[in-house]
Design an enzyme around this catalytic site. Structure first.
Site, PDB file in Angstrom:
ATOM      1  CB  THR A 224      -4.605 -16.230 -89.195  1.00 36.08           C
ATOM      2  OG1 THR A 224      -3.833 -16.545 -88.044  1.00 36.08           O
ATOM      3  CG2 THR A 224      -3.778 -15.314 -90.103  1.00 36.08           C
TER       4      THR A 224
ATOM      5  N   GLY B  44      -6.415 -20.959 -95.641  1.00 40.08           N
ATOM      6  CA  GLY B  44      -5.006 -20.834 -95.978  1.00 40.08           C
ATOM      7  C   GLY B  44      -4.704 -19.715 -96.954  1.00 40.08           C
ATOM      8  N   GLY B  45      -5.743 -18.939 -97.327  1.00 39.73           N
ATOM      9  CA  GLY B  45      -5.494 -17.794 -98.197  1.00 39.73           C
ATOM     10  C   GLY B  45      -4.470 -16.846 -97.590  1.00 39.73           C
ATOM     11  N   GLY B  46      -4.445 -16.797 -96.260  1.00 42.25           N
ATOM     12  CA  GLY B  46      -3.475 -15.926 -95.580  1.00 42.25           C
ATOM     13  C   GLY B  46      -2.176 -16.639 -95.240  1.00 42.25           C
TER      14      GLY B  46
ATOM     15  CD  GLU C  66      -5.626 -20.174 -90.526  1.00 37.62           C
ATOM     16  OE1 GLU C  66      -5.824 -18.954 -90.546  1.00 37.62           O
ATOM     17  OE2 GLU C  66      -5.782 -20.899 -91.520  1.00 37.62           O
TER      18      GLU C  66
HETATM   19  C1  A5P Z   1      -5.499 -17.581 -93.139  1.00 39.51           C
HETATM   20  O1  A5P Z   1      -4.498 -18.495 -93.448  1.00 39.51           O
HETATM   21  C2  A5P Z   1      -6.778 -18.031 -93.732  1.00 39.51           C
HETATM   22  O2  A5P Z   1      -7.126 -19.348 -93.468  1.00 39.51           O
HETATM   23  C3  A5P Z   1      -7.919 -17.101 -93.426  1.00 39.51           C
HETATM   24  O3  A5P Z   1      -8.622 -17.489 -92.291  1.00 39.51           O
HETATM   25  C4  A5P Z   1      -8.816 -17.099 -94.587  1.00 39.51           C
HETATM   26  O4  A5P Z   1      -8.000 -16.839 -95.729  1.00 39.51           O
HETATM   27  C5  A5P Z   1      -9.920 -16.062 -94.486  1.00 39.51           C
HETATM   28  O5  A5P Z   1      -9.348 -14.798 -94.495  1.00 39.51           O
HETATM   29  P1  A5P Z   1     -10.246 -13.492 -94.449  1.00 39.51           P
HETATM   30  O6  A5P Z   1     -10.976 -13.517 -93.165  1.00 39.51           O
HETATM   31  O7  A5P Z   1      -9.235 -12.379 -94.518  1.00 39.51           O
HETATM   32  O8  A5P Z   1     -11.144 -13.538 -95.638  1.00 39.51           O
END
Ligand code: A5P
Length: 232
Positions: A28, A97-99, A105
């Site tokens: 993600t 986990g930023g998203g 995941e």
């Molecule tokens: C989602 O929960 C995250 O683990 C993303 O994989 C992570 O934040 C990286 O995101 P980007 O690819 O948008 O930088």
């Protein structure tokens, strides 16, 4: 080259690891989205694979790109998971986990024989922790869970503000699993494996964004080109 172009380059290199018949974990985020789109191009050219998405957003993307989907309940293993990252260190320990999709995941990565992390090279760090560590929590008893998290920070020799993540509507961000996320602004995490073990023992913590020992390969795209790093 823009950050987004670098992300796409890393994703394109990861697609080269995909072989016909593979069962894939689909990550993600904006980098993983490039991977799903590029995988879709190969699928439309005849490649046969099946994917397990790590979020509802990725499920929608994969369907749009024509990637056949399944669930972890319908198959007995995954060959390869490709996912993005918020920070990666030299041991290929990762913050994710930023998203907000870290729980699914991690379940998917742990069920996978191999995990490739793809990123632009700004995600490569000497020490994890500058990116706020996402911790997925049960809303019930949050104050008690916060105190337990703070105790475990003391034991792991880290400190910093903990904030409940907010969604666009100003209310608490709700994960696909119906939980909340607190972001821990630690600045530095000297011992990620120890912090991960301590957090795992807190009942109100569902999961956290420290992915320890899961990634086998990191593909990092930068202005100088692509770097493929194996876990030491
Ligand atoms: C989602 O929960 C995250 O683990 C993303 O994989 C992570 O934040 C990286 O995101 P980007 O690819 O948008 O930088």
């Amino acid at each position: 080259m823009s950050m987004d172009q670098l992300k796409r380059q890393a994703a394109a290199r990861a697609v080269e690891y995909v072989e016909g018949g593979m069962k894939l974990g689909l990550g993600t985020g904006s980098t993983a989205k490039h991977f799903v789109e590029l995988l879709g191009e190969r699928v439309r050219a005849g490649l046969k694979v099946v994917g397990v998405p790590t979020s509802e957003a990725t499920r929608v993307d994969a369907e749009r790109c024509g990637v056949a989907l399944t669930t972890l309940d319908a198959i007995d293993h995954l060959d390869l998971t490709v996912d993005g990252a918020d920070e990666i260190d030299a041991n290929l320990d990762v913050i994710k986990g930023g998203g907000g999709a870290l729980l699914r995941e991690k379940i998917v990565a742990a069920a996978s024989a191999r995990m490739i992390v793809i990123a632009d090279d700004s995600k490569w760090v000497e020490q994890l922790g500058r990116f706020p560590l996402p911790i997925e929590v049960v809303p019930f008893g949050l104050a008690a869970t916060r105190r337990a998290i703070e105790n475990c920070f003391t034991q792991a020799d880290v400190s910093g503000e903990i904030s409940v993540r907010k969604g666009r509507d100003g209310h608490a961000f709700v994960t696909d699993g119906g939980h909340w996320i607190v972001d821990a602004h630690l600045g530095r995490i000297p011992d990620g494996p120890r912090l991960a073990t301590l957090l795992n023992a807190i009942p109100g913590v569902v999961e956290h964004g420290l992915f320890i020992g899961l990634a086998g390969i990191a593909i990092l795209a930068g202005s100088q080109g692509i770097r493929v790093v194996d876990r030491p």
